[in-house]
Design an enzyme around this catalytic site. Sequence first.
Site, mmCIF file in Angstrom:
data_model
loop_
_atom_site.group_PDB
_atom_site.id
_atom_site.type_symbol
_atom_site.label_atom_id
_atom_site.label_comp_id
_atom_site.label_asym_id
_atom_site.label_seq_id
_atom_site.Cartn_x
_atom_site.Cartn_y
_atom_site.Cartn_z
ATOM 1 N N HIS A 438 35.126 29.105 10.245
ATOM 2 C CA HIS A 438 34.557 27.893 10.826
ATOM 3 C C HIS A 438 35.603 26.950 11.415
ATOM 4 C CE1 HIS A 438 30.272 28.119 9.819
ATOM 5 N NE2 HIS A 438 30.630 28.728 8.705
ATOM 6 N N LYS A 696 28.855 12.359 14.147
ATOM 7 C CA LYS A 696 29.479 13.560 13.580
ATOM 8 C C LYS A 696 30.603 13.115 12.656
ATOM 9 C CE LYS A 696 30.191 15.159 17.710
ATOM 10 N NZ LYS A 696 29.790 16.559 17.653
ATOM 11 N N ARG A 697 31.171 14.074 11.947
ATOM 12 C CA ARG A 697 32.272 13.759 11.042
ATOM 13 C C ARG A 697 33.385 13.031 11.791
ATOM 14 N NH1 ARG A 697 36.540 17.305 9.449
ATOM 15 N NH2 ARG A 697 35.437 18.970 10.547
ATOM 16 N N LYS A 702 37.697 15.265 16.977
ATOM 17 C CA LYS A 702 36.369 15.001 17.548
ATOM 18 C C LYS A 702 36.397 13.801 18.491
ATOM 19 C CE LYS A 702 33.924 17.128 13.678
ATOM 20 N NZ LYS A 702 33.155 18.166 14.374
ATOM 21 N N THR A 808 26.894 21.903 15.761
ATOM 22 C CA THR A 808 25.453 22.161 15.789
ATOM 23 C C THR A 808 24.676 20.926 16.213
ATOM 24 O OG1 THR A 808 25.374 21.708 13.410
ATOM 25 C CG2 THR A 808 25.452 24.020 14.093
ATOM 26 N N LYS A 812 21.059 20.245 18.498
ATOM 27 C CA LYS A 812 19.927 19.394 18.120
ATOM 28 C C LYS A 812 19.624 18.377 19.209
ATOM 29 C CE LYS A 812 21.427 19.899 13.329
ATOM 30 N NZ LYS A 812 22.161 19.262 12.217
#
Length: 969
Positions: A438, A696-697, A702, A808, A812
Amino acid sequence: MASSSFSATSNPIKPFSHHNSLSSFIKTRHSNLFLTTSCSSLPKRKFSVKNVASNQKRPQLEDPVTDQDTSRNGFVPDSSSIASSIKYHVEFTPSFSPENPDPLKAYIAAAESVRDTLIINWNATYDYYEKMNVKQAYYLSMLFFLFCSPFGLQNVKLGFLVNLVDNEFGFDGRTLLNAIGNLEMTGAYAEALSKLGHNLEDVASQEPDAALGNGGLGRLASCFLDSMATLNYPAWDGQEEVAENWLEIGNPWEIVRNDVFYPVKFFGEVKSGPDGKKEWVGGEEITAVAYDVPIPGFRTQTTLNLRLWSTKVASKDFDLRAFNARDHAKAYEALTNTEKICYILYPGDETVEGKILRLKQQYMLCSASLQDIISCFERRSGKQIVWDTFPEKVAVQMNDTHPTLCIPELIRLLIDEKGLSWKEAWAITQRTVAYTNHTVLPEALEKWSLDLVQHLLPRHVEIIKMIDEELIHTIIAEYGLADLELLQEKLRQMRILNNLELPASVVELLHGSEELESPPIEPVKEIESPDEESKPVDEEDQSEEEEIEKMVKVTFEPGPKLPKLVRMANLCVVGGHAVNGVAEIHSEIVKEEVFNGFYKLWPEKFQNKTNGVTPRRWIRFCNPDLSRIITEWTGTEDWVVNTEKLVELRKFADNEDLQFEWREAKRINKMRVASFLKEKTGYIVSPDAMFDVQVKRIHEYKRQLLNILGVVYRYKMMKEMSPEERNVKYVPRVCIFGGKAFATYVQAKRIVKFITDVGTTVNYDAEIGDLLKVVFVPDYNVSVAEVLIPGSELSQHISTAGMEASGTSNMKFAMNGCILIGTLDGANVEIRQEVGDDNFFLFGAHAHEISGLRKERAEGQFVPDPRFEEVKAFVRSGVFGPYNYEELMGSLEGNEGYGRADYFLVGNDFPSYIECQEMVDEAYQDQKKWTRMSILNTAGSYKFSSDRTIHEYARDIWRIDPVQLACNY
């Protein structure tokens, strides 16, 4: 007792109105279960796309939901029988006093009544699996559930997913609505609760959100569980992650299995018997006790299992003598050490104690789960146990590296407990286990101190050393000994035990044993001295030996100052029969960079399995208005289980009627978001503005920092314009952030602080007004996502290219008609392919350019864009308050050094990013065009269902088939 609508004394005990007792209802359900011997299978999946004129009218519904027979068995409880069941649970299985029933009590009772239905289907499912002795997949994932009470930590469980199922039902967000949604009993429960004086939505809101840590592995496993159950795959789930306070009121969904428990050992030593058999003795022993949670599929009787583990010690380990002597800490020492395993997942590992606790968590999950799996295999095998058939009945999937210890543990159990040979155990393990990677981040590929593992799990280190030795011999067999520099590099990349001396058998090879054939001796000739011919034979032989010893010492001896490590990811690759990435670009990086040496050695092991999310939770349940529109315009509700049907929407993307309905549904969801933000943050936002979301985290790769710096640039430009100019150039925008970070991740906390400071300044700037708002949503979790995602219009997935495995949340958002802005990273690449280049806002460097850009930066050749420099200066001016942001801004500057040099290339991508945002503003001003893009995003999201992902895992890795129980479909 005061009389109330929940009082069971006011009515006879009739859980369901068609029967006189719960037991008779169960009996009837069971008898009906096997009356039907066959049922229609799920339709074949076809991923075909047709270009059709978009001005067609909507089709008539083929199978209206209201006309469908959704019964799995002969009887489906109506609202009256459900109301009776709820009253029964209030009276006879109370978690609270039945007086003054409030929504919380109603939730507990309603959940327990749903659980009754699930248990019936659940028992039927596993009775059938047991009877048919089907092959099952076991999904091991570190999802750790922390059960708390107002009085402190209690009853903690570690979970493992056994029997691949869709876990969207449980422990990913709230469970009640998802469970009755999958059972298609939402309307009946709403009516039943109404009869009892309650509203379903109010009751469901009493359920605390099951927050699975700060990342996405738990949410992914949840989607997989939902899909596995829905698609009727025989699977089992094991997980471990951290929840916060969501079990303060107890967990009505779990069932303790006091008869399912296994010993788990730590520390001690390994002794060899006279027959050479190894025995792990001494040390500390705890007991793992099973807790089960039923996971229902959608429109199927199949109900899978999520198994969790709690730890306990025997009462004999309580030191009564110490307690009576008032040394209470010593008295409770064994109990405290045991309970600590389940307090918090991923505790801080700055200390040795923290590291040991983490490793204990991982091993307890693996050991308990594998003992359970083996017990099931032995039970189903009967008297004749053929261990070679174990991989034909069991598939174990390691979700990332946290369950890596299942490899040496399975070998240990087979050799030490079941009497198999090393050769047999190693072969069985390799055929049973598979690994999902991952991450490509080096720091996220787990490495453990060899000394620490040796201390905690001495027998496992012996086994890992044997695996490492097997690997070295395999590498030598592949590459030979002619090029020792090449061999050194391969071992550096691929060994499981890093910086450890070579095994004796390998040293013998390097010394050129006489038993070996000539090829391994060839490197001796290459390193002989130039004047070898003039030397006597004895001197020549001596010289050869000295040179070889010198070469071995120089090339292969471990560095004395470097730590000795166990590389868990390498162990996963070696110990399993399959390795998969989770997006096409990620899988290529895994092959070409992360595990390139292994890929060249075993190319057949490597696969791609692009992630997916469940359309049940992430469209149908969380976005009912959009779901209704999709059903009307595709002519069927089959899209819920066959997402290829979403492609039909492409026909109508330009249809004005559909566009009008689409915009109305989006506005309803935006008003819901606006109300939510006001409740949670106090900020008032306009639903007429564009809702721009990044949830998100929190992590530097990111690039929430890039997003907020873009907002700062936007704000700065607005302040420099007249009101007329800014109203022409910019559309009103609400920038919404959310996410969690690891507790010790200081830079992530600085980013969150920065976002909130910008919001405080911007949101109270009367001159800007509704033209720009910035909101950080506190305590982001799945339930919050279920509100934000349906109401979003632009979603940011802007990680540095090549660093996001998949993602993911992007799937969504796309499913819900949200347009993405992002880099070519993770699943963004495939989403853009499916929704169309014109319906995705692309910016930034590509993955293959990243290393060159970092090298350019290190060499001092990077020239920042003037706009980027202006933004940093603006932040440093103090406009966002007195906090010193020098550390944060400084991380974007310089050419080298830890925490410097802009490793994640924010400055490099900034110009492209703000120019892309200008394109977003321009597109949003044309609402017809924007709505068309939105429709095409939903239509193109068909590929990203977790159903498709699970089908691929089942076909290519687990090699299991759906097992459909008797039903009435």
